[in-house]
Design an enzyme around this catalytic site. Structure first.
Site, mmCIF file in Angstrom:
data_model
loop_
_atom_site.group_PDB
_atom_site.id
_atom_site.type_symbol
_atom_site.label_atom_id
_atom_site.label_comp_id
_atom_site.label_asym_id
_atom_site.label_seq_id
_atom_site.Cartn_x
_atom_site.Cartn_y
_atom_site.Cartn_z
ATOM 1 N N TYR A 60 0.836 -1.202 0.000
ATOM 2 C CA TYR A 60 0.000 0.000 0.000
ATOM 3 C C TYR A 60 0.877 1.262 0.000
ATOM 4 O O TYR A 60 2.083 1.185 -0.204
ATOM 5 C CB TYR A 60 -0.988 -0.058 1.157
ATOM 6 C CG TYR A 60 -1.974 -1.197 1.000
ATOM 7 C CD1 TYR A 60 -2.813 -1.257 -0.124
ATOM 8 C CD2 TYR A 60 -2.054 -2.233 1.924
ATOM 9 C CE1 TYR A 60 -3.689 -2.312 -0.313
ATOM 10 C CE2 TYR A 60 -2.938 -3.293 1.746
ATOM 11 C CZ TYR A 60 -3.757 -3.331 0.631
ATOM 12 O OH TYR A 60 -4.625 -4.380 0.438
ATOM 13 N N GLY A 99 -4.336 -14.306 11.859
ATOM 14 C CA GLY A 99 -5.370 -13.767 11.003
ATOM 15 C C GLY A 99 -6.509 -14.733 10.786
ATOM 16 O O GLY A 99 -7.504 -14.720 11.513
ATOM 17 N N ARG A 100 -6.387 -15.601 9.780
ATOM 18 C CA ARG A 100 -7.481 -16.534 9.467
ATOM 19 C C ARG A 100 -7.874 -17.417 10.647
ATOM 20 O O ARG A 100 -9.066 -17.705 10.804
ATOM 21 C CB ARG A 100 -7.093 -17.367 8.244
ATOM 22 C CG ARG A 100 -7.193 -16.578 6.927
ATOM 23 C CD ARG A 100 -6.449 -17.259 5.801
ATOM 24 N NE ARG A 100 -5.011 -17.186 6.014
ATOM 25 C CZ ARG A 100 -4.129 -17.991 5.432
ATOM 26 N NH1 ARG A 100 -4.549 -18.960 4.623
ATOM 27 N NH2 ARG A 100 -2.843 -17.849 5.670
#
Length: 364
Positions: free
Chosen positions: A177, A315-316
């Protein structure tokens, strides 16, 4: 020996364990990027994390191109975040807001303007839009005179995060980003004070971080980096030199923590042969170091035991197991995530409908 279940101090935050919830884009806000009531339930369910790092949250309309992701630039967004942070706190949790500018990883149909970046580059492949996927567009380089106003959008979002009840912020400088597009040399071809040398390419990260620290305090500011390998087309030819310097800069500023996303050669959500930079960064950054990517309990504990990490973000596993801390403590089986289309909205499926272990096998 430090355990995953031991407390840790992260700036002003007394985290009760070292199992942190990683930032996860979920796409359950409105088309105007305002948080919705379903998000209250989602974050409340996961309040057992030592610390929740919120989903990436836009600092400006210019920087937010992911459909239905939340923002933090308006009073309406601040007000809508308040029930979320209140619910987490009432459940005994802690939560910080991840501040996000996507740079070139947006589409003009979502943001209303041409993407901006460090240089005139484009990401290969397709962007997400409200009408489906569309080819990424070539970004225009941010003019040097625009950068002070850009930094101010980070400051405003940080102030808004505190108004919304967050315990702090994380500056998103990873995953290809905007800040990452300034950091790495295959995306930054500038010939001014923000390009060329490592020191110049780290300048935007330094200035944003310092400005946010000046606004809300160093003990409420964290940063995320992705120092090894390609991230959405963004990469560097000499990551060791670049990220050692970035770590020195962040250490000098005195931020509350540094999180590193480090996929390996067999990564399940991105993979790279570029070695992990965390052993080098550990030598340069002396605050709490949080590591992320494809961790299970054994690997997480091993990195704590070695002193490489102070905490691990999941995360997941947190997506699919709202009671992840309890499951890891009890060595209980983990629920796998539902298919990827449910990750990014809309609705309850794959979001708030994952059961706790108690719900699956209630105690007698």
């Amino acid at each position: 020996m430090t355990s995953l279940f031991d407390p840790i101090q992260i700036g002003t935050i007394d985290a009760p364990n070292r199992i942190l919830m990683a930032p996860l884009t979920r796409g359950r806000a409105t088309r105007d990027h305002v948080p919705t009531p379903i998000m209250v339930d989602y974050y409340r369910q996961r309040a057992g994390a030592g610390l929740i790092i919120s989903e990436a949250t836009g600092i400006s309309r210019q920087g937010l191109g992911w459909p239905y992701a939340p923002g933090l630039w308006s009073d309406e967004q601040v007000t809508a975040w308040q029930p979320v942070t209140q619910a987490v706190h009432e459940a005994g949790g802690r939560i910080i807001a991840q501040l996000w500018h996507m740079g070139r990883q947006v589409h003009s149909s979502v943001t209303g303007e041409q993407p901006v970046s460090s240089s005139a580059t484009a990401t290969a492949g397709d962007a997400h839009t409200y009408e489906g996927k569309a080819p990424f567009e070539t970004a225009r380089p941010l003019a040097i005179e625009e950068i002070p106003a850009l930094i101010e959008t980070y400051v405003r979002a940080a102030h808004n995060a505190i108004r919304a009840g967050f315990d702090g912020v994380q500056i998103h400088a990873a995953n290809g980003y905007l800040i990452d597009q300034f950091l790495r040399d295959n995306a930054n071809f500038r010939d001014d004070d923000y390009g060329g040398s490592v020191e110049n390419r780290v300048r935007l990260l330094r200035e944003v971080t310092q400005a946010v620290v000046d606004a809300i305090g160093a003990d409420k500011v964290s940063v995320r980096l992705s120092p090894n390998g390609d991230s959405q087309g963004v990469d560097d030819s000499d990551p060791a030199t670049l990220f050692a310097h970035a770590a020195d800069v962040l250490n000098a500023i005195g931020i509350a923590s540094l999180e590193l996303r480090e996929p390996g050669p067999n990564g399940t959500f991105g993979a790279t042969e570029v070695p992990r930079q965390s052993p080098l960064i550990r030598q340069h950054f002396k605050g709490p170091l949080i590591l992320n990517s494809d961790y299970d309990k054994a690997r997480a504990q091993a990195d704590l035991d070695s002193g490489l990490a102070d905490a691990i973000s999941f995360g997941r596993p947190f997506m699919a197991n709202p009671d992840l801390v309890e499951r890891l403590r009890d060595d209980a089986p983990l629920t796998p995530p539902q298919p990827m289309p449910t990750w990014y909205g809309p609705g309850e499926a794959g979001y708030t409908d994952y059961p706790t272990l108690e719900a699956v096998a209630p105690t007698a």
